[in-house]
Design an enzyme around this catalytic site. Structure first.
Site, short mmCIF file in Angstrom:
data_model
loop_
_atom_site.label_atom_id
_atom_site.label_comp_id
_atom_site.label_asym_id
_atom_site.label_seq_id
_atom_site.Cartn_x
_atom_site.Cartn_y
_atom_site.Cartn_z
N ARG A 137 20.98 -32.92 -21.96
CA ARG A 137 19.81 -32.13 -21.58
C ARG A 137 20.19 -30.65 -21.42
O ARG A 137 21.23 -30.34 -20.85
CB ARG A 137 19.27 -32.67 -20.25
CG ARG A 137 18.00 -32.05 -19.80
CD ARG A 137 17.47 -32.87 -18.63
NE ARG A 137 16.42 -32.16 -17.94
CZ ARG A 137 16.19 -32.31 -16.64
NH1 ARG A 137 16.94 -33.11 -15.91
NH2 ARG A 137 15.22 -31.64 -16.08
N ASN A 161 18.52 -24.83 -19.03
CA ASN A 161 17.80 -23.57 -19.19
C ASN A 161 17.99 -23.09 -20.63
O ASN A 161 19.06 -22.61 -21.00
CB ASN A 161 18.33 -22.51 -18.20
CG ASN A 161 17.54 -21.22 -18.28
OD1 ASN A 161 17.33 -20.66 -19.36
ND2 ASN A 161 17.08 -20.74 -17.14
N PRO A 162 16.96 -23.20 -21.46
CA PRO A 162 17.11 -22.88 -22.88
C PRO A 162 17.59 -21.45 -23.13
O PRO A 162 18.37 -21.21 -24.06
CB PRO A 162 15.70 -23.08 -23.45
CG PRO A 162 15.01 -23.96 -22.48
CD PRO A 162 15.62 -23.68 -21.13
N GLN A 201 24.88 -18.99 -24.37
CA GLN A 201 26.22 -19.58 -24.38
C GLN A 201 26.64 -19.99 -25.80
O GLN A 201 27.77 -19.74 -26.22
CB GLN A 201 26.27 -20.82 -23.47
CG GLN A 201 26.31 -20.48 -22.01
CD GLN A 201 27.58 -19.77 -21.68
OE1 GLN A 201 28.67 -20.34 -21.73
NE2 GLN A 201 27.48 -18.50 -21.38
N GLY A 205 27.13 -30.05 -20.53
CA GLY A 205 27.93 -28.82 -20.46
C GLY A 205 28.04 -28.14 -21.81
O GLY A 205 28.23 -28.78 -22.83
N GLU A 252 31.69 -24.28 -23.91
CA GLU A 252 32.77 -24.14 -24.87
C GLU A 252 32.45 -24.63 -26.28
O GLU A 252 33.03 -24.15 -27.25
CB GLU A 252 34.03 -24.82 -24.33
CG GLU A 252 34.70 -23.92 -23.32
CD GLU A 252 35.47 -24.67 -22.26
OE1 GLU A 252 36.69 -24.55 -22.24
OE2 GLU A 252 34.84 -25.37 -21.44
MO1 MOS Z 1 37.34 -22.50 -19.81
S1 MOS Z 1 38.88 -21.96 -21.11
O1 MOS Z 1 37.67 -24.14 -19.54
O2 MOS Z 1 37.72 -21.58 -18.43
#
Ligand code: MOS
Length: 624
Positions: free
Chosen positions: A512, A515-516, A522, A586, A589
């Site tokens: 989910r 916040n789009p 990100q 999440g 990354e």
């Molecule tokens: Mo990020 S490189 O897991 O702070």
């Protein structure tokens, strides 16, 4: 008025095990750029001038600052190797009809948040306060207090706003320790220290270099039968850090016979550390480029090759996957990108002196919730004060946790007063490993539910409850990862070799999206860093001295606005109930993971030239 601090008079640390943080304790020098002393003065100008006047005499000892994968001192990490060895991989390779045997490399890459690392420190008796910029106030306290020889309660760390951090602020580095030691020399006074941009290349961590040797055996239909990855990363004698480029290869694709090994080479250079998706970002460069080469060798579309090697169970753990929607990302991304119109032959498209190609790569990142975050909710003058020591690196924590709290308490966001970034607030885990929102949000939700249960819908002023995020039991039973797909179109100028990324499209499955707007940001940021990995970023080590020569933003290039044309981000509309009450996995990354490989694959499709060492240089594409 000035004061000089050296290893002769700095505070003796209680624990000198950590070679990076145990500074000013002895005469040894581990690498060029290490702190050997400090000059304290009333103004930064005076302090700098004072530092210029210091004369240091050194003895030269044998040293080595040259990374190569076949160095005789390449070895297992201190904790031991965690090799994958299943079946008889050499026999399977010998029997395979198609074998791709190639080595890929990634260079030193440096975290460059816009706000450098800065700390203000003050000792009041035996109590230390640090105002700083960190991805985790509680984890930083946990790391620093025992080394300083004080109880965690004697150390307060305050960091409500962070001007960017891509892992370099995920663990405390020597600059925080230096400021604490300097302040100790002037009790009751505040000492401020800002790491210069140039010094960040030596002090605040960076992604080490990797060498990734793949040998993949497959049948003519593309089914992988043998998979070998031998990865080596550079490290530091001062403190070890493995860049585990093997991580994604452990779970991405099927294949019965496997050997996957990680080794490292310690050198007399600065200490490496976390940089956005450590292991995944580097490891998916090699894996997604070798998959592109395998697809070509089998005469298959690269998406079809991935579909044919989709594992049923996680090849690493043998566990079922939670929601493995890699193929959905590849196919829906392909649809949006217009992949079907692609002529698979390299050098097939030429427009006005530019060779144009497209490429694809998968993305992945593990989903995890860290246990131990706690949140406190207190009704104060009609407002719900929500306190948790979380961090906002510019990622949107202030916004998203306010939303989570308002939703769980069933009130307007205006009624929430969020407090984060202070060890005086309830404990929070680090903003790292893309675990922040899932971990802190779960604690905030738990606190909200407890608050409503204990105080009802009409609480009186001062009502208070706490909640905690526990370990997610599903992580024991399921292999939990997020997936994605990157598509890139690249143009290479035929006579100059100039490379441009015309457009990129990322398609993600991350549970989910809370916040789009902040999520989109990100993903865009991750993809932009992927452009940097592909085209710009490389720390050049001087093998004589072991320092990074191009240590500023004039010579260490990161993408700027003119480098980015069209970036499109999409995600699958989904929830992941296994990931926890938020249904979110999440997103910090995964946006960088695979992005560079998609660009490199597109550059090969454009030109027919396969560049296996990042970053790509224009000269790589010119006739020799
Ligand atoms: Mo990020 S490189 O897991 O702070």
């Amino acid at each position: 008025m000035a004061l000089v601090l050296t290893h002769e008079d700095a505070l003796r640390l209680a624990d000198t095990e950590d070679g990076e943080l145990a500074i000013l304790q002895d005469e040894g020098i581990g690498f060029r750029g290490q702190y050997l002393g400090a000059v304290l003065a009333e103004t930064p100008e005076t302090a700098r001038h004072g530092a210029d006047l210091v004369e240091i005499t050194t003895d030269v000892a044998p040293h080595d600052a040259h990374f190569r994968h076949d160095h005789p001192q390449v070895r297992e990490a201190e904790g031991g190797a965690d090799d994958v060895e299943t079946g008889d991989v050499e026999a399977a390779l010998a029997a395979a009809e198609i074998v791709v045997d190639q080595r890929y490399s990634t260079p030193l890459e440096h975290n460059n948040p816009m706000e450098p690392h800065t700390t203000i420190a003050r000792w009041d008796g035996e109590e230390l306060t640090l105002w700083t910029s960190t991805q985790g106030v509680h984890p930083a306290r946990q790391a620093l207090a025992p080394i300083l020889g004080i109880e965690p309660e004697q150390l307060r760390i305050i960091s409500p706003h962070v001007g960017g951090g891509f892992g370099s602020k995920g663990v405390p580095h020597a600059d925080m320790m230096l400021t604490a030691l300097a302040a100790r020399a002037v009790p009751g006074r505040t000492v401020k220290y800002a790491v210069s941009r140039q010094h960040m290349f030596a002090i605040t961590g960076y992604r080490p270099a990797t060498s990734q040797h793949f040998r993949i055996g497959a049948g003519p239909d593309g089914t992988i039968t043998a998979f070998v990855l031998e990865a080596v990363s550079s490290s530091s004698h001062t403190k070890e850090f493995p860049e585990e480029a093997i991580k994604p290869s452990r779970q991405m694709y099927a294949g019965e016979h496997r050997r996957i090994t990680q080794r490292l080479l310690p050198l007399d250079i600065a200490v490496p550390s976390w940089m956005r998706a450590p292991g995944e970002a580097s490891g998916m460069v090699g894996l997604e480029m070798v998959m592109d080469e395998l697809a070509e060798a089998c005469g298959l579309d690269p998406i079809e090759l991935r579909a044919r090697n989709e594992p049923v169970l996680d090849p690493d753990t043998g566990l079922p996957f939670n929601q493995r929607r890699l193929l959905d990302c590849l196919r829906e991304g392909a649809e949006r990108f217009g992949w079907a119109e692609r002529d698979p032959r390299p050098r097939a498209r030429r427009e006005g002196g530019w060779l144009i190609g497209t490429g694809v790569a998968s993305a992945t990142y593990p989903a995890s919730r860290q246990p131990g975050s706690q949140a406190r909710i207190r009704l104060t003058a009609g407002s719900y004060e929500v306190g948790i020591g979380a961090a906002d690196l510019g990622t949107g924590t202030w916004t998203a946790l306010t939303q989570v709290a308002a939703d769980a308490l069933e009130v307007d966001p205006e009624q929430i007063t969020l407090q984060i970034g202070d060890t005086s607030l309830p404990n929070a885990t680090v903003a790292g490993g893309s675990t922040g929102l899932a971990s802190w949000g779960t604690a905030v939700m738990a606190a909200a539910q407890t608050f409503r249960r204990e105080h009802g819908r009409a609480p009186s002023d001062g009502a208070e409850s706490t909640g905690e995020a526990e370990e997610n039991p599903a992580e024991e039973e399921l292999a939990m990862h997020s997936y994605g797909a990157h598509f890139a179109q690249v143009s290479v100028q035929e006579t100059t070799g100039e490379i441009r990324v015309d457009r990129m499209l990322g398609m993600f499955s991350a549970g989910r999206i809370i916040n789009p707007r902040t999520a989109r940001s990100q993903f865009l940021g991750g993809m932009t860093m992927g452009v940097g990995m592909a085209l710009h970023e490389k720390g050049e080590l001087d093998p004589r001295f072991g320092h990074v020569v191009n240590h500023d933003l004039a010579e260490y290039h990161v993408p700027v606005n003119a480098d980015i044309r069209s970036l499109e981000v999409h995600w699958l509309d989904e929830e992941d109930p296994q990931a926890g009450p938020l249904g979110a996995r999440g997103i910090g990354e995964i946006g960088i993971v695979g992005a560079a490989a998609a660009i490199a694959n597109a550059a090969h499709h454009a030109t027919g030239v396969r560049v296996r060492d990042l970053p790509l240089f224009g000269s790589d594409f010119l006739p020799r």
